[in-house]
Design a protein around this motif. Structure first.
Motif, PDB file in Angstrom:
ATOM      1  N   LEU A  52     -10.273  -0.271  25.899  1.00 34.37           N
ATOM      2  CA  LEU A  52      -9.497  -0.657  24.721  1.00 34.37           C
ATOM      3  C   LEU A  52     -10.395  -0.943  23.525  1.00 34.37           C
ATOM      4  O   LEU A  52     -10.002  -0.701  22.378  1.00 34.37           O
ATOM      5  N   TRP A  92      -7.613  -2.298  12.996  1.00 32.49           N
ATOM      6  CA  TRP A  92      -7.527  -3.706  13.364  1.00 32.49           C
ATOM      7  C   TRP A  92      -8.911  -4.296  13.594  1.00 32.49           C
ATOM      8  O   TRP A  92      -9.866  -3.583  13.887  1.00 32.49           O
ATOM      9  N   ASN A 139      -9.953   3.629  16.250  1.00 32.05           N
ATOM     10  CA  ASN A 139      -8.790   3.443  15.393  1.00 32.05           C
ATOM     11  C   ASN A 139      -9.193   2.895  14.022  1.00 32.05           C
ATOM     12  O   ASN A 139      -8.626   3.273  12.987  1.00 32.05           O
ATOM     13  N   ARG A 158     -10.890  -2.415  31.739  1.00 36.88           N
ATOM     14  CA  ARG A 158      -9.780  -2.117  30.821  1.00 36.88           C
ATOM     15  C   ARG A 158     -10.114  -2.544  29.396  1.00 36.88           C
ATOM     16  O   ARG A 158      -9.789  -1.846  28.433  1.00 36.88           O
ATOM     17  N   ASP A 177      -4.020  -8.630  26.796  1.00 36.77           N
ATOM     18  CA  ASP A 177      -2.654  -8.594  26.272  1.00 36.77           C
ATOM     19  C   ASP A 177      -2.669  -8.348  24.769  1.00 36.77           C
ATOM     20  O   ASP A 177      -1.829  -7.605  24.236  1.00 36.77           O
ATOM     21  N   GLU A 199      -3.734  -4.608  24.115  1.00 38.68           N
ATOM     22  CA  GLU A 199      -2.663  -3.691  24.507  1.00 38.68           C
ATOM     23  C   GLU A 199      -1.472  -3.797  23.563  1.00 38.68           C
ATOM     24  O   GLU A 199      -0.789  -2.798  23.289  1.00 38.68           O
ATOM     25  N   GLY A 200      -1.238  -4.996  23.039  1.00 34.66           N
ATOM     26  CA  GLY A 200      -0.115  -5.205  22.133  1.00 34.66           C
ATOM     27  C   GLY A 200      -0.267  -4.513  20.790  1.00 34.66           C
ATOM     28  O   GLY A 200       0.723  -4.335  20.064  1.00 34.66           O
ATOM     29  N   LEU A 201      -1.468  -4.109  20.444  1.00 34.43           N
ATOM     30  CA  LEU A 201      -1.688  -3.410  19.175  1.00 34.43           C
ATOM     31  C   LEU A 201      -1.173  -1.974  19.216  1.00 34.43           C
ATOM     32  O   LEU A 201      -1.007  -1.347  18.173  1.00 34.43           O
ATOM     33  N   LYS A 202      -0.955  -1.450  20.439  1.00 30.49           N
ATOM     34  CA  LYS A 202      -0.406  -0.100  20.626  1.00 30.49           C
ATOM     35  C   LYS A 202      -1.173   0.931  19.796  1.00 30.49           C
ATOM     36  O   LYS A 202      -0.582   1.715  19.023  1.00 30.49           O
ATOM     37  N   MET A 203      -2.477   0.920  19.961  1.00 30.95           N
ATOM     38  CA  MET A 203      -3.337   1.817  19.193  1.00 30.95           C
ATOM     39  C   MET A 203      -3.366   3.221  19.779  1.00 30.95           C
ATOM     40  O   MET A 203      -3.107   3.419  20.968  1.00 30.95           O
ATOM     41  N   LYS A 204      -3.678   4.185  18.934  1.00 28.40           N
ATOM     42  CA  LYS A 204      -3.866   5.569  19.352  1.00 28.40           C
ATOM     43  C   LYS A 204      -5.159   6.089  18.730  1.00 28.40           C
ATOM     44  O   LYS A 204      -5.587   5.612  17.672  1.00 28.40           O
TER      45      LYS A 204
END
Length: 290
Positions: free
Chosen positions: A49, A59, A56, A45, A260, A263-268
């Motif tokens: 990411l 970040w 992206n 995972r 965590d 995943e919390g960055l909510k990237m696309k």
């Protein structure tokens, strides 16, 4: 299975007492096989990411590892980040500062190694050494060539905590997410690991006589770590006190924290314009024709 890591996080108003913080907790795995399965799942995972983080390109991630000798920092980095693409990840180990580094402020050499956007930076030890080993060994501070009036200030450590917190707040405001790990190993477990380094010829190179001298200063180090953790753990750049007597369990905890965070960055993935899609379709048609 999702591992809950909140119990290991140092809240901004917490007052950590390392003598009361566990170095060993009930494991999140029931067998070596389950451990490997859990870690491999986390690594898979993380790898996906990381690709998203790179694409992206907004970040950056900074992971900081601090610990007493033999707590497992090197093996932690090796195992947890084994699936990360090396092109998007850099590890720096900060040793004794060079003459050039001593001619700058104590944060200078770390600032030069901060991760670029889209990348993960790992500090194996860091600028926090400046309020840990430097605090325990006054002679190191004397060698930093500070003006006498500043070096003698009673509040020098408080000032350094503030400088670190200000730096991390600045980085956070500019897109760098910071997570800091203190691998909390017991003095008894350290003794066992030192003995293993002596008894195992393949690990002899890891052992240094100076490690024993530092061990004698255990309480002073724990006091320095406590004040550091309490002064510099914030909501945006927290410390995690990771029980490290069980290396496998510690790896699962650190991997979950990183997951965590990512995943919390909510990237696309970057969106492609209609014009670009049409261009890609034309290129595809050309390629399809051979």
């Amino acid at each position: 299975m999702k591992i809950s890591t909140e119990q290991f996080r140092v809240k901004p108003k917490d007052q950590v007492k390392l003598t009361k913080s566990p170095t060993l907790v009930d494991p999140f795995y029931r067998s070596k096989e389950e451990y490997r399965e859990l870690l491999n799942e986390q690594i898979e995972r993380m790898s996906a990411l990381q690709g998203l983080l790179y694409a992206n390109n907004s970040w950056s991630i900074l992971l900081i590892f601090q610990a007493m000798d033999a707590a497992g920092k090197d093996s932690m980095i090796k195992h947890v980040l084994s699936g990360i693409n090396p092109q998007g990840c850099e590890v720096y180990s900060f040793k004794h500062p060079s003459a050039e580094e001593l001619d700058h402020d104590f944060l200078w050499r770390s600032m030069r190694r901060l991760p670029e956007r889209g990348r993960i930076g790992i500090f194996n030890r860091s600028y926090y050494e400046e309020v840990l080993i430097v605090r325990v060994h006054a002679e190191i501070l004397a060698g930093e060539n500070l003006p006498d009036a500043l070096a003698a200030r009673k509040g020098i450590w408080r000032d350094r905590f503030r400088s670190m917190a200000d730096l991390e707040a600045h980085l956070t405001r500019n897109g760098t997410r910071i997570v800091k790990f203190f691998l909390h190993v017991s003095k008894e477990e350290q003794r066992k690991r030192f003995l293993e380094r002596i008894d195992n010829p393949e690990k002899n190179w890891k052992f240094d006589r100076g490690d024993i001298e530092e061990r004698k200063l255990w309480k002073r180090y724990m006091d320095a770590y406590e004040e550091c953790l309490n002064a510099t753990s914030t909501k945006e750049s927290p410390w995690y006190v990771v029980p490290a007597d069980d290396k496998k369990n510690a790896r699962l905890i650190v991997a979950q924290v990183l997951l965590d965070l990512l995943e919390g960055l909510k990237m696309k993935y970057p969106e492609v314009s209609e014009e670009r899609r049409e261009e890609l379709q034309r290129i595809r048609q050309e390629l399809a024709k051979g």
